[in-house]
Scaffold this motif. Structure first.
Motif, short mmCIF file in Angstrom:
data_model
loop_
_atom_site.label_atom_id
_atom_site.label_comp_id
_atom_site.label_asym_id
_atom_site.label_seq_id
_atom_site.Cartn_x
_atom_site.Cartn_y
_atom_site.Cartn_z
N GLU A 56 34.36 23.12 38.89
CA GLU A 56 33.93 24.07 39.92
C GLU A 56 33.11 25.21 39.31
O GLU A 56 32.15 25.69 39.91
CB GLU A 56 35.15 24.61 40.68
N ASN A 57 33.49 25.61 38.09
CA ASN A 57 32.70 26.66 37.43
C ASN A 57 31.31 26.19 37.11
O ASN A 57 30.34 26.94 37.22
CB ASN A 57 33.42 27.12 36.17
N LEU A 58 31.17 24.91 36.73
CA LEU A 58 29.84 24.38 36.42
C LEU A 58 29.00 24.30 37.70
O LEU A 58 27.81 24.65 37.70
CB LEU A 58 29.98 23.01 35.76
N LEU A 59 29.64 23.88 38.80
CA LEU A 59 28.92 23.84 40.08
C LEU A 59 28.40 25.22 40.45
O LEU A 59 27.27 25.39 40.91
CB LEU A 59 29.86 23.34 41.19
N LYS A 60 29.27 26.21 40.21
CA LYS A 60 28.88 27.58 40.55
C LYS A 60 27.69 28.02 39.70
O LYS A 60 26.75 28.65 40.21
CB LYS A 60 30.09 28.48 40.30
N ALA A 61 27.73 27.65 38.40
CA ALA A 61 26.62 28.02 37.53
C ALA A 61 25.33 27.37 38.01
O ALA A 61 24.25 27.99 37.99
CB ALA A 61 26.93 27.59 36.10
N MET A 62 25.43 26.10 38.47
CA MET A 62 24.23 25.42 38.98
C MET A 62 23.70 26.14 40.21
O MET A 62 22.50 26.34 40.37
CB MET A 62 24.58 23.96 39.33
N TYR A 63 24.63 26.59 41.06
CA TYR A 63 24.22 27.33 42.25
C TYR A 63 23.48 28.60 41.85
O TYR A 63 22.43 28.94 42.41
CB TYR A 63 25.46 27.67 43.08
N HIS A 64 24.02 29.29 40.84
CA HIS A 64 23.39 30.53 40.38
C HIS A 64 22.00 30.27 39.86
O HIS A 64 21.08 31.08 40.08
CB HIS A 64 24.24 31.20 39.31
N ASP A 69 39.05 39.22 39.44
CA ASP A 69 40.03 38.73 40.39
C ASP A 69 39.47 37.56 41.19
O ASP A 69 40.12 36.53 41.36
CB ASP A 69 40.42 39.88 41.31
N ALA A 70 38.21 37.73 41.63
CA ALA A 70 37.59 36.68 42.45
C ALA A 70 37.38 35.40 41.63
O ALA A 70 37.48 34.29 42.16
CB ALA A 70 36.26 37.16 43.00
N GLU A 71 37.12 35.55 40.32
CA GLU A 71 36.96 34.38 39.45
C GLU A 71 38.19 33.49 39.50
O GLU A 71 38.10 32.28 39.39
CB GLU A 71 36.75 34.83 38.00
N LYS A 72 39.37 34.13 39.63
CA LYS A 72 40.60 33.34 39.64
C LYS A 72 40.89 32.76 41.02
O LYS A 72 41.24 31.60 41.15
CB LYS A 72 41.78 34.22 39.21
N ILE A 73 40.68 33.61 42.05
CA ILE A 73 41.16 33.21 43.37
C ILE A 73 40.23 32.18 44.01
O ILE A 73 40.65 31.42 44.87
CB ILE A 73 41.31 34.45 44.27
N GLU A 74 38.97 32.13 43.55
CA GLU A 74 37.99 31.25 44.21
C GLU A 74 38.42 29.78 44.18
O GLU A 74 38.08 29.02 45.07
CB GLU A 74 36.62 31.39 43.53
N HIS A 75 39.21 29.40 43.16
CA HIS A 75 39.63 28.00 43.04
C HIS A 75 40.84 27.68 43.90
O HIS A 75 41.20 26.54 44.06
CB HIS A 75 39.96 27.67 41.58
N ILE A 76 41.50 28.71 44.39
CA ILE A 76 42.79 28.51 45.06
C ILE A 76 42.68 28.67 46.57
O ILE A 76 43.43 28.05 47.31
CB ILE A 76 43.82 29.54 44.51
N LEU A 77 41.72 29.50 47.03
CA LEU A 77 41.64 29.80 48.47
C LEU A 77 41.52 28.53 49.29
O LEU A 77 40.69 27.68 49.02
CB LEU A 77 40.43 30.70 48.74
N GLY A 78 42.35 28.42 50.31
CA GLY A 78 42.28 27.25 51.18
C GLY A 78 41.35 27.52 52.37
O GLY A 78 40.92 28.65 52.62
N GLU A 79 41.08 26.45 53.10
CA GLU A 79 40.16 26.52 54.23
C GLU A 79 40.61 27.57 55.26
O GLU A 79 39.81 28.38 55.73
CB GLU A 79 40.07 25.12 54.88
N ASP A 80 41.91 27.56 55.57
CA ASP A 80 42.43 28.48 56.58
C ASP A 80 42.24 29.94 56.18
O ASP A 80 41.82 30.77 56.97
CB ASP A 80 43.92 28.23 56.82
N THR A 81 42.56 30.21 54.90
CA THR A 81 42.42 31.58 54.42
C THR A 81 40.97 32.02 54.50
O THR A 81 40.66 33.17 54.86
CB THR A 81 42.92 31.67 52.97
N VAL A 82 40.05 31.10 54.15
CA VAL A 82 38.63 31.45 54.19
C VAL A 82 38.22 31.80 55.63
O VAL A 82 37.53 32.80 55.86
CB VAL A 82 37.79 30.27 53.65
N ARG A 83 38.71 31.01 56.60
CA ARG A 83 38.38 31.31 58.01
C ARG A 83 38.88 32.70 58.39
O ARG A 83 38.20 33.49 59.05
CB ARG A 83 39.01 30.27 58.94
N GLN A 84 40.13 33.01 57.93
CA GLN A 84 40.69 34.33 58.26
C GLN A 84 39.88 35.45 57.63
O GLN A 84 39.61 36.48 58.25
CB GLN A 84 42.14 34.42 57.76
#
Lengths: 331, 497
Positions: free
Chosen positions: B353-361, B449-464
């Motif tokens: 996921e970190n590599l995907l993020k780097a590609m996005y950047h 903080d966001a670096e850690k939580i980005e891998h854990i957040l679920g779909e529902d939490t993101v909607r909230q």
């Protein structure tokens, strides 16, 4: 029931052991006292760390250590056996820690699993090895032991001076090493036992001290088992320390009380065993337990926990931590 | 062998055994009684004529020897009884109570022997049970009236009772009848020497345990897991504690003959601990633990039977240990290997996921002008060598997240990869926005903080989070937050790559 309890003959029970039977009595009582002192000193720390039953575990897992050492080196000489038992003791501690850290099984079950498995392994190995040839290890001897049966002859003679029987000298050496170790590292042991968090914050390696204490524990149990047996070694670890903790909240005072308790229970226990014609080690533990029961009764009646010492628990800890190492022992 | 002679010749004992067998029959364990033989029995399971392994194995499974039938029935009953009781000990953190009590019954065994002057199972059972209950009571008394902790109280009871027992046993051995007492068998046990009386005792105890569990399962469950709640619900927790201790004393005393003082604790705790590693439901734990108990009992008997001169009790314990080790390492949920594998796959996913993020950047820096991402550029962003990045990208390709261009110098997102990259970047930026807006964090304190939580957040939490933040378009650093529509390549914020 007839003849179970022999009549109490004052001359036979009290006078004779110290007159005609003196050469035997003195060594048995001395051995019992030394075992009690060495075990009791370590037991004080075990009690503080709530690890009393780790001593139980180690004392049982000595058996596979002895058997494996025997099967590898094919000898029953003391250093080999000693090393095998010591390693088995440390292995037990490591297994307990592994189960406790890696799984959700709690420490009590971990202790139980570790030592019973190792003990079962030891008994099975003895039986399997017996099929191949004589094994000079008896699981029952490891469990029971008997202080009156340890070889007191021939005595070690050094420069024309008769020092004493080798097992007693060995036990005395272990006790001496232990006392020196406690005097040298008093502060570290105290702090890591009472407040491991603070000890870590002050840069002490709590794991190292933990394993150091466990090594000392294995050492005393290994040297004690041939005279008192593995199970009663547990009693020697716990009962004197509990007696001392019942009467005092001050660690150095507790150490002294432990030693007094060890000597008192060894002497009275020997007389009890002479009277009842029973196992001397077991009688010593019975007397030690009675002494604890007396101390328990005193504290229960007077409703006061630190019966002997003046300083309050807070003061004694603070003074001892502030004192330089070694000097705390005589406060 | 006094016991054998007595068993054959003593009419009182035969009558007593018959009446006990009737009691046991009432207790739903009738099924096991067809195994009970009537005749002679050998002292050791392995005293046999067959010398080959298969010969002995065949003999084991055809149950020809009466002594084997006793030993096997005893082992099965012992497995059930100890497995059930052990589950309570493990969840109540009382495992060492079994060790203490098994040693504490020794004086009771000796007094029971002195009462009848022979090895009468019932007298020994009564004496030992009383000693065990006294021990359990003394532990409670020490804990409540002194400042000693539970471990010291257990150790004291274990050692002092055992010492009294050892004194009595050595005194008995001085008596003329004492030499033949067979009390030393209690230390290590001898499953092969189980007689009808012992097996019937085990059957009664097992039946009683099953009965109590059936009647009070709910109360025992609540008392074991939440004593405070149980008290507030009006359940007498102390009564149930002593009921359990009574059953435990029964289990220990009736198993002593088979596995001995030291190893009884193992038969109680090890199968239950193995079951504890495999399930989260107490009902299943009871069943699994009893099954493990029975299995280890049978396997231990088998090994002892086919091996020469091998003791039964220790082999039972070693097979229980093998089961425990299996659960410890290969358990699906709490096993060491499963945990290691979960940790490993989680860190691999986070790496992807970190590599995907780097590609996005990389694409973002280019203003989403092109679709291809040069590996060289990616390596610069990641501060890694081109070889390392290419290797990682190769792994991503097998997961179907990226595909290489023809010359293998650049990569493009696959639709799946693009979707996941958008999600990760969105998680990251939404969280940063949430921390600065809702939790009043400083803008430069939110990235870690966001670096850690980005891998854990679920779909529902993101909607909230999106709702809470009024579907904001830009993160605290002013960068666009990819919307949900961007995942499918038709969003307004980010052009399709």
């Amino acid at each position: 029931m007839n003849g179970l309890v022999p009549p109490f003959d004052f001359h036979r029970v009290v006078i004779e052991p110290w007159t005609t039977g003196f050469p035997l009595t003195i060594w048995i009582v001395l051995m019992g006292s030394l075992v009690g002192i060495a075990c009791g000193l370590v037991g004080n720390y075990l009690l503080l760390r709530r690890m009393a039953l780790v001593g139980d575990a180690i004392s049982h897992s000595i058996l596979p250590g002895l058997v494996v050492a025997f099967l590898i080196f094919r000898t029953v000489n003391t250093p080999v056996m000693f090393a095998g038992a010591l390693l088995a003791g440390l292995l037990t501690v490591a297994i307990i820690e592994f189960i406790q850290r890696q799984t959700r099984v709690k420490v009590d079950a971990a202790i139980c699993i570790a030592f019973t498995s190792l003990f079962a392994l030891g008994v099975t190995l003895v039986s399997a090895a017996e099929a191949a040839g004589p094994v000079h290890i008896d699981a029952e001897c490891v469990l029971f032991g008997e202080i009156a049966l340890i070889p007191f002859d021939p005595p070690v003679v050094l420069g024309g001076l008769e020092l004493g029987p080798p097992p007693v000298l060995r036990m005395a050496a272990v006790t001496l090493v232990l006392v020196l170790g406690i005097l040298l590292f008093y502060k570290e042991l105290l702090l890591t036992s009472f407040d491991p968090g603070l000890a870590r914050a002050m840069g002490m390696k709590t794991t190292v001290w933990h394993y150091g204490l466990m090594t000392a524990l294995s050492l005393v149990v290994v040297s004690a088992f041939e005279s008192v047996g593995a199970i009663l070694a547990v009693a020697m670890l716990i009962v004197p320390a509990m007696f001392a903790a019942q009467l005092s909240t001050h660690l150095p005072t507790r150490m002294v009380l432990t030693a007094l308790h060890a000597v008192a229970s060894a002497a009275t226990g020997y007389h009890l065993s002479v009277w009842l014609e029973c196992s001397a080690a077991a009688a010593m533990v019975v007397c030690g337990s009675v002494l604890f029961a007396l101390a328990w009764g005193i504290t229960a009646l007077t409703r006061k926990t630190g019966w002997i010492d003046a300083p309050t628990p807070e003061n004694s800890v603070r003074q001892s931590v502030a004192a330089p190492p070694g000097s705390g022992a005589d406060q | 062998m006094t016991a054998r002679r007595c068993r054959g010749s003593c009419p009182v004992r035969a009558a007593r055994a018959a009446s006990r067998s009737r009691i046991a029959g009432v207790l739903l364990v009738l099924g096991l009684f067809f195994l009970l033989p009537d005749g002679a029995w050998a002292a050791r399971i392995s005293e046999l004529t067959e010398t080959t392994f298969t010969g002995r194995a065949v003999r084991f499974f055809t149950l020809q020897d009466p002594s084997l039938r006793f030993a096997l029935t005893g082992s099965v009953l012992l497995g059930i009884c100890c497995g059930l009781m052990g589950s309570f000990l493990v969840v109540r953190k009382l495992a060492l109570m079994s060790d203490a009590l098994s040693h504490a019954v020794l004086p009771g065994v000796a007094l029971g022997f002195l009462w009848t002057m022979k090895k009468d199972p019932l007298a020994i059972f009564l004496g030992a049970t009383i000693a065990g209950l006294l021990g359990a009571g003394l532990v409670q008394a020490l804990r409540h009236t002194t400042k000693h902790k539970e471990d010291a109280a257990l150790g004291f009871v274990l050692a002092s009772f055992f010492a009294v027992g050892a004194c009595l046993v050595t005194m008995i051995q001085n008596l003329p009848e004492g030499n033949k007492s067979g009390l030393d068998k209690f230390m290590f046990g001898q499953a092969a020497a189980l007689g009808p009386g012992d097996v019937q005792l085990l059957a009664v105890v097992t039946g009683l345990t099953l009965l109590v569990l059936g009647l009070f399962y709910k109360e025992l469950l609540v008392t074991s897991f939440d004593a405070g709640f149980a008290r507030s619900a009006g359940i007498p927790t102390q009564v149930f504690h002593y009921l359990l201790m009574l059953l435990l004393a029964f289990a220990i005393v009736s198993s002593l003959q088979a596995v001995g003082v030291v190893l009884v604790a193992a038969m109680l705790v090890i199968p239950a601990a193995a079951a504890y590693l495999l399930t989260d439901r107490f009902g299943w734990m009871l069943i699994l633990s009893a099954v493990f108990g029975v299995t280890t009992g049978v396997v231990g008997s088998f090994l002892s039977f086919v091996g020469r001169n091998l003791p039964t009790g220790p082999l039972m314990v070693l097979s229980a240990t093998a089961v425990f080790l299996g659960a410890l390492f290969f358990g699906p949920r709490h096993g060491v290997l499963a945990k290691w594998w979960r940790r490993r796959s989680r860190s691999a996913r986070i790496g992807r996921e970190n590599l995907l993020k780097a590609m996005y950047h990389v694409l973002e820096q280019e203003g989403f002008r092109g679709e291809t991402i040069p590996i060289r550029h990616l390596a610069e962003v990641r501060r890694e060598s081109i070889e390392d990045v290419t290797r990682d990208l190769g792994r991503m390709q097998t997961h179907g997240l990226v595909s290489f261009t023809g010359d293998r110098r650049a990569v493009v997102f696959t639709p799946d990869g693009w979707k996941r990259a958008c999600e990760i970047v969105r998680n990251h930026r939404l969280w940063e926005l949430y921390l600065t807006h809702a939790a009043n964090f400083a803008v430069d304190h939110v990235h870690e903080d966001a670096e850690k939580i980005e891998h854990i957040l679920g779909e529902d939490t993101v909607r909230q989070l999106e709702k809470r933040l009024d579907y904001a378009h830009r993160d605290p650093h002013g960068r666009l937050i990819p919307g949900r529509a961007d995942d499918y390549g038709k969003g307004p914020n980010v052009p399709k790559p």
